[in-house]
Design a protein around this motif. Structure first.
Motif, PDB file in Angstrom:
ATOM      1  N   LEU A  57       0.821  -1.208   0.000  1.00  0.00           N
ATOM      2  CA  LEU A  57       0.000   0.000   0.000  1.00  0.00           C
ATOM      3  C   LEU A  57       0.859   1.265   0.000  1.00  0.00           C
ATOM      4  CD1 LEU A  57      -2.892  -0.962   2.422  1.00  0.00           C
ATOM      5  CD2 LEU A  57      -2.730  -1.225  -0.040  1.00  0.00           C
ATOM      6  N   ASP A  58       2.195   1.106   0.020  1.00  0.00           N
ATOM      7  CA  ASP A  58       3.089   2.266  -0.072  1.00  0.00           C
ATOM      8  C   ASP A  58       3.387   2.615  -1.527  1.00  0.00           C
ATOM      9  OD1 ASP A  58       4.538   0.053  -0.666  1.00  0.00           O
ATOM     10  OD2 ASP A  58       5.994   0.250   0.954  1.00  0.00           O
ATOM     11  N   LYS A  59       2.565   2.106  -2.467  1.00  0.00           N
ATOM     12  CA  LYS A  59       2.661   2.373  -3.912  1.00  0.00           C
ATOM     13  C   LYS A  59       3.878   1.735  -4.566  1.00  0.00           C
ATOM     14  CE  LYS A  59       1.039   7.067  -3.034  1.00  0.00           C
ATOM     15  NZ  LYS A  59       1.252   8.474  -3.309  1.00  0.00           N
ATOM     16  N   THR A  60       4.657   0.951  -3.811  1.00  0.00           N
ATOM     17  CA  THR A  60       5.887   0.412  -4.382  1.00  0.00           C
ATOM     18  C   THR A  60       5.704  -1.032  -4.822  1.00  0.00           C
ATOM     19  OG1 THR A  60       6.658  -0.342  -2.239  1.00  0.00           O
ATOM     20  CG2 THR A  60       7.342   1.851  -2.926  1.00  0.00           C
ATOM     21  N   VAL A  61       6.482  -1.393  -5.838  1.00  0.00           N
ATOM     22  CA  VAL A  61       6.586  -2.784  -6.282  1.00  0.00           C
ATOM     23  C   VAL A  61       8.075  -3.096  -6.250  1.00  0.00           C
ATOM     24  CG1 VAL A  61       6.116  -4.407  -8.128  1.00  0.00           C
ATOM     25  CG2 VAL A  61       4.590  -2.469  -7.783  1.00  0.00           C
ATOM     26  N   LYS A  62       8.450  -4.112  -5.502  1.00  0.00           N
ATOM     27  CA  LYS A  62       9.873  -4.398  -5.305  1.00  0.00           C
ATOM     28  C   LYS A  62      10.231  -5.765  -5.861  1.00  0.00           C
ATOM     29  CE  LYS A  62       9.969  -1.869  -0.899  1.00  0.00           C
ATOM     30  NZ  LYS A  62      10.903  -0.764  -1.071  1.00  0.00           N
ATOM     31  N   CYS A  63      11.464  -5.869  -6.350  1.00  0.00           N
ATOM     32  CA  CYS A  63      12.003  -7.154  -6.781  1.00  0.00           C
ATOM     33  C   CYS A  63      13.135  -7.513  -5.835  1.00  0.00           C
ATOM     34  CB  CYS A  63      12.522  -7.027  -8.211  1.00  0.00           C
ATOM     35  SG  CYS A  63      13.432  -8.461  -8.773  1.00  0.00           S
ATOM     36  N   TRP A  64      13.027  -8.653  -5.186  1.00  0.00           N
ATOM     37  CA  TRP A  64      14.033  -9.096  -4.205  1.00  0.00           C
ATOM     38  C   TRP A  64      14.897 -10.169  -4.844  1.00  0.00           C
ATOM     39  CZ3 TRP A  64      13.578  -7.255   0.971  1.00  0.00           C
ATOM     40  CH2 TRP A  64      12.395  -6.542   1.234  1.00  0.00           C
ATOM     41  N   ASP A  65      16.200 -10.068  -4.680  1.00  0.00           N
ATOM     42  CA  ASP A  65      17.099 -11.137  -5.121  1.00  0.00           C
ATOM     43  C   ASP A  65      17.236 -12.113  -3.963  1.00  0.00           C
ATOM     44  OD1 ASP A  65      19.307 -12.763  -5.696  1.00  0.00           O
ATOM     45  OD2 ASP A  65      20.061 -11.269  -7.099  1.00  0.00           O
ATOM     46  N   LEU A  66      16.809 -13.368  -4.180  1.00  0.00           N
ATOM     47  CA  LEU A  66      16.772 -14.333  -3.074  1.00  0.00           C
ATOM     48  C   LEU A  66      18.143 -14.925  -2.775  1.00  0.00           C
ATOM     49  CD1 LEU A  66      13.417 -16.044  -3.979  1.00  0.00           C
ATOM     50  CD2 LEU A  66      13.843 -14.467  -2.111  1.00  0.00           C
ATOM     51  N   GLU A  67      19.146 -14.586  -3.604  1.00  0.00           N
ATOM     52  CA  GLU A  67      20.498 -15.051  -3.264  1.00  0.00           C
ATOM     53  C   GLU A  67      21.149 -14.103  -2.265  1.00  0.00           C
ATOM     54  OE1 GLU A  67      22.023 -15.372  -7.193  1.00  0.00           O
ATOM     55  OE2 GLU A  67      21.190 -17.385  -7.475  1.00  0.00           O
ATOM     56  N   TYR A  68      20.730 -12.821  -2.315  1.00  0.00           N
ATOM     57  CA  TYR A  68      21.285 -11.841  -1.366  1.00  0.00           C
ATOM     58  C   TYR A  68      20.242 -11.375  -0.355  1.00  0.00           C
ATOM     59  CZ  TYR A  68      24.856 -11.573  -4.980  1.00  0.00           C
ATOM     60  OH  TYR A  68      25.832 -11.883  -5.890  1.00  0.00           O
ATOM     61  N   ASN A  69      18.962 -11.738  -0.582  1.00  0.00           N
ATOM     62  CA  ASN A  69      17.855 -11.283   0.261  1.00  0.00           C
ATOM     63  C   ASN A  69      17.789  -9.762   0.335  1.00  0.00           C
ATOM     64  OD1 ASN A  69      17.271 -13.941   0.752  1.00  0.00           O
ATOM     65  ND2 ASN A  69      18.608 -14.020   2.542  1.00  0.00           N
ATOM     66  N   LYS A  70      18.020  -9.129  -0.809  1.00  0.00           N
ATOM     67  CA  LYS A  70      17.974  -7.671  -0.861  1.00  0.00           C
ATOM     68  C   LYS A  70      17.085  -7.231  -2.020  1.00  0.00           C
ATOM     69  CE  LYS A  70      22.315  -6.117   1.171  1.00  0.00           C
ATOM     70  NZ  LYS A  70      22.774  -7.372   1.768  1.00  0.00           N
ATOM     71  N   VAL A  71      16.551  -6.015  -1.890  1.00  0.00           N
ATOM     72  CA  VAL A  71      15.784  -5.434  -2.995  1.00  0.00           C
ATOM     73  C   VAL A  71      16.769  -4.990  -4.064  1.00  0.00           C
ATOM     74  CG1 VAL A  71      14.216  -3.601  -3.680  1.00  0.00           C
ATOM     75  CG2 VAL A  71      13.992  -4.631  -1.443  1.00  0.00           C
ATOM     76  N   ILE A  72      16.555  -5.450  -5.307  1.00  0.00           N
ATOM     77  CA  ILE A  72      17.466  -5.029  -6.367  1.00  0.00           C
ATOM     78  C   ILE A  72      16.773  -4.114  -7.371  1.00  0.00           C
ATOM     79  CG2 ILE A  72      19.058  -6.971  -6.206  1.00  0.00           C
ATOM     80  CD1 ILE A  72      17.512  -8.234  -8.564  1.00  0.00           C
ATOM     81  N   ARG A  73      15.419  -4.101  -7.409  1.00  0.00           N
ATOM     82  CA  ARG A  73      14.734  -3.230  -8.368  1.00  0.00           C
ATOM     83  C   ARG A  73      13.453  -2.680  -7.755  1.00  0.00           C
ATOM     84  NH1 ARG A  73      15.413  -7.858 -11.936  1.00  0.00           N
ATOM     85  NH2 ARG A  73      17.286  -7.571 -13.169  1.00  0.00           N
ATOM     86  N   HIS A  74      13.127  -1.475  -8.167  1.00  0.00           N
ATOM     87  CA  HIS A  74      11.825  -0.898  -7.844  1.00  0.00           C
ATOM     88  C   HIS A  74      11.103  -0.610  -9.139  1.00  0.00           C
ATOM     89  CE1 HIS A  74      13.708   0.078  -3.921  1.00  0.00           C
ATOM     90  NE2 HIS A  74      12.484  -0.120  -3.486  1.00  0.00           N
ATOM     91  N   TYR A  75       9.797  -0.869  -9.164  1.00  0.00           N
ATOM     92  CA  TYR A  75       8.997  -0.554 -10.344  1.00  0.00           C
ATOM     93  C   TYR A  75       8.123   0.627  -9.949  1.00  0.00           C
ATOM     94  CZ  TYR A  75      10.685  -5.110 -11.608  1.00  0.00           C
ATOM     95  OH  TYR A  75      11.506  -6.179 -11.880  1.00  0.00           O
ATOM     96  N   HIS A  76       8.420   1.778 -10.536  1.00  0.00           N
ATOM     97  CA  HIS A  76       7.868   3.017 -10.042  1.00  0.00           C
ATOM     98  C   HIS A  76       6.788   3.530 -10.994  1.00  0.00           C
ATOM     99  CE1 HIS A  76       7.985   6.512  -7.503  1.00  0.00           C
ATOM    100  NE2 HIS A  76       7.922   7.267  -8.587  1.00  0.00           N
ATOM    101  N   GLY A  77       5.601   3.854 -10.485  1.00  0.00           N
ATOM    102  CA  GLY A  77       4.583   4.391 -11.379  1.00  0.00           C
ATOM    103  C   GLY A  77       3.170   4.349 -10.831  1.00  0.00           C
ATOM    104  N   HIS A  78       2.880   3.461  -9.887  1.00  0.00           N
ATOM    105  CA  HIS A  78       1.518   3.431  -9.352  1.00  0.00           C
ATOM    106  C   HIS A  78       1.239   4.714  -8.572  1.00  0.00           C
ATOM    107  CE1 HIS A  78      -0.573  -0.267 -10.293  1.00  0.00           C
ATOM    108  NE2 HIS A  78       0.575  -0.902 -10.247  1.00  0.00           N
ATOM    109  N   LEU A  79       0.006   5.207  -8.701  1.00  0.00           N
ATOM    110  CA  LEU A  79      -0.351   6.474  -8.081  1.00  0.00           C
ATOM    111  C   LEU A  79      -0.932   6.285  -6.692  1.00  0.00           C
ATOM    112  CD1 LEU A  79      -2.076   8.023 -11.199  1.00  0.00           C
ATOM    113  CD2 LEU A  79       0.285   8.242 -10.487  1.00  0.00           C
ATOM    114  N   SER A  80      -1.215   5.044  -6.326  1.00  0.00           N
ATOM    115  CA  SER A  80      -1.802   4.778  -5.021  1.00  0.00           C
ATOM    116  C   SER A  80      -1.418   3.353  -4.626  1.00  0.00           C
ATOM    117  CB  SER A  80      -3.316   4.954  -5.097  1.00  0.00           C
ATOM    118  OG  SER A  80      -3.838   4.954  -3.799  1.00  0.00           O
TER     119      SER A  80
END
Length: 362
Positions: free
Chosen positions: A114-137
């Motif tokens: 609900l924070d408008k973010t879409v994240k891609c996590w790399d499961l080998e490092y357990n870190k966010v590697i990409r954000h998909y930016h564009g949703h307005l809500s």
């Protein structure tokens, strides 16, 4: 009073005239409705807790060793499927995590919130590697394309956005719904995207053109959950008026489920054995036979000790990869595991089935 009955079922009237009643000409047909297959009842065998808020979303790992849940406490937790032990907690979202998906072809997990973010996590490092930016809500649902590197997210800006996984570019913004897109399905053949919305319509999209192929207006209330059949090229959609089955690719309406779950249906899951499960916001969990649309079991979620009765509510559910375990995410902050009762037989749990008298065709 003076009528007698003739040999062939004709009625002889007092004045000597014969006539044949319509009941003799057109015999009443036996119901052609398919008889439901027998399914063993499902039973609760494990409850795990660890989240500090509502558990809103769930996704299974393709190897079936672990699964992840997203919660209103803003964390994503990874659990061992066999033991139910917590393996990992991922933080990063600043609002409720409403959707999760694990890619079968990359070591990636995707989450939306609900924070408008879409994240891609790399499961080998357990870190966010990409954000998909564009949703307005807030983003409410997400799905992965089975064969292409595409990601679909639906949200409160009443659009479904199509993202290129690698470049983070927005390929399409599928607009047309009038309200929140609360469920999205994806498959390899057209229509490659199906969205259900709170405006009570379902849209089947032509992905290449970025336009709707057809709009299904059968529901009267918002469509919060949908489920695709693994083999049949059909899908089901749930809203608080009823649960409907549709045939692809055109979205032809097949039939309604035979009973009515008086609840807002938040979640739906379907396995290879034709068991459809729907979970309501009042904690009711109904099990259906897919072919006939007959309900064969209904459960009521038990809240964990210390919770209010009103905290019985199911937000998300999923079968594991084998379809033998069902995991539900609930409003009392727990995750519940169900499996089939192996002791049950058709004699101990007979099918309760009344074929429908008049089927509604809408």
């Amino acid at each position: 009073a003076g009528a007698g009955r003739g040999a062939g079922g004709q009625v002889v009237l007092a004045n000597g005239k014969e006539y044949t009643p319509s009941a003799v000409v057109a015999r009443r047909q036996a119901s052609k409705w398919p008889k439901p297959a027998w399914h063993p009842p499902w039973k609760l065998y494990r409850v795990i807790s660890g989240h500090l808020g509502w558990v809103r979303s769930i996704a299974f790992d393709p190897s079936n060793e672990w699964f992840c849940t997203g919660s209103a406490d803003r964390t994503i937790k990874i659990w061992d499927l066999a033991s139910g032990q917590l393996k990992l907690t991922l933080t990063g979202h600043i609002e409720q995590v409403t959707g999760l998906a694990v890619s079968p072809r990359h070591p990636y997990m995707f989450s939306c919130g609900l924070d408008k973010t879409v994240k891609c996590w790399d499961l080998e490092y357990n870190k966010v590697i990409r954000h998909y930016h564009g949703h307005l809500s807030g983003v409410y649902c997400l799905a992965l394309h089975p064969t292409l590197d595409l990601l679909f997210t639906g949200g409160r800006d009443s659009s479904c956005r199509v993202w290129d996984m690698r470049t983070k570019a927005q390929v399409h913004c599928l607009t047309g719904h009038d309200s929140t897109v609360s469920s999205v399905l994806s498959q390899a053949t057209d229509p490659q995207v199906i969205t259900g919305s709170q405006d009570s319509t379902i849209r089947l999209w032509d992905l290449a053109a970025g336009k709707a192929m057809s709009v299904l207006t059968h529901h009267k209330k918002g469509v919060r959950a949908m489920a695709m059949h693994p083999r049949e090229y059909t899908f089901a959609s749930a809203s608080s008026d009823n649960i409907k089955k549709f045939k692809l690719p055109n979205g032809d309406f097949l039939h309604n489920m035979l009973q009515h779950q008086k609840a807002i249906v938040n979640a739906m899951a379907l396995n290879e054995d034709d068991v459809l499960v729907t979970g309501g916001d009042n904690g009711s969990m109904w099990f259906w036979d897919w072919k006939s649309g007959n309900r064969f079991q209904q459960e009521m979620a038990q809240v964990q000790p210390g919770s209010l009765e009103s905290e019985a509510g199911i937000f998300a559910m999923s079968f594991d990869r084998t379809g033998t375990r069902l995991v539900t995410c609930e409003a009392d902050k727990t995750i519940k595991f169900f499996k089939e009762d192996t002791e049950a037989t058709p004699e101990t749990h007979p099918i309760d089935f009344q074929p429908p008298r008049a089927m509604k065709r809408y």
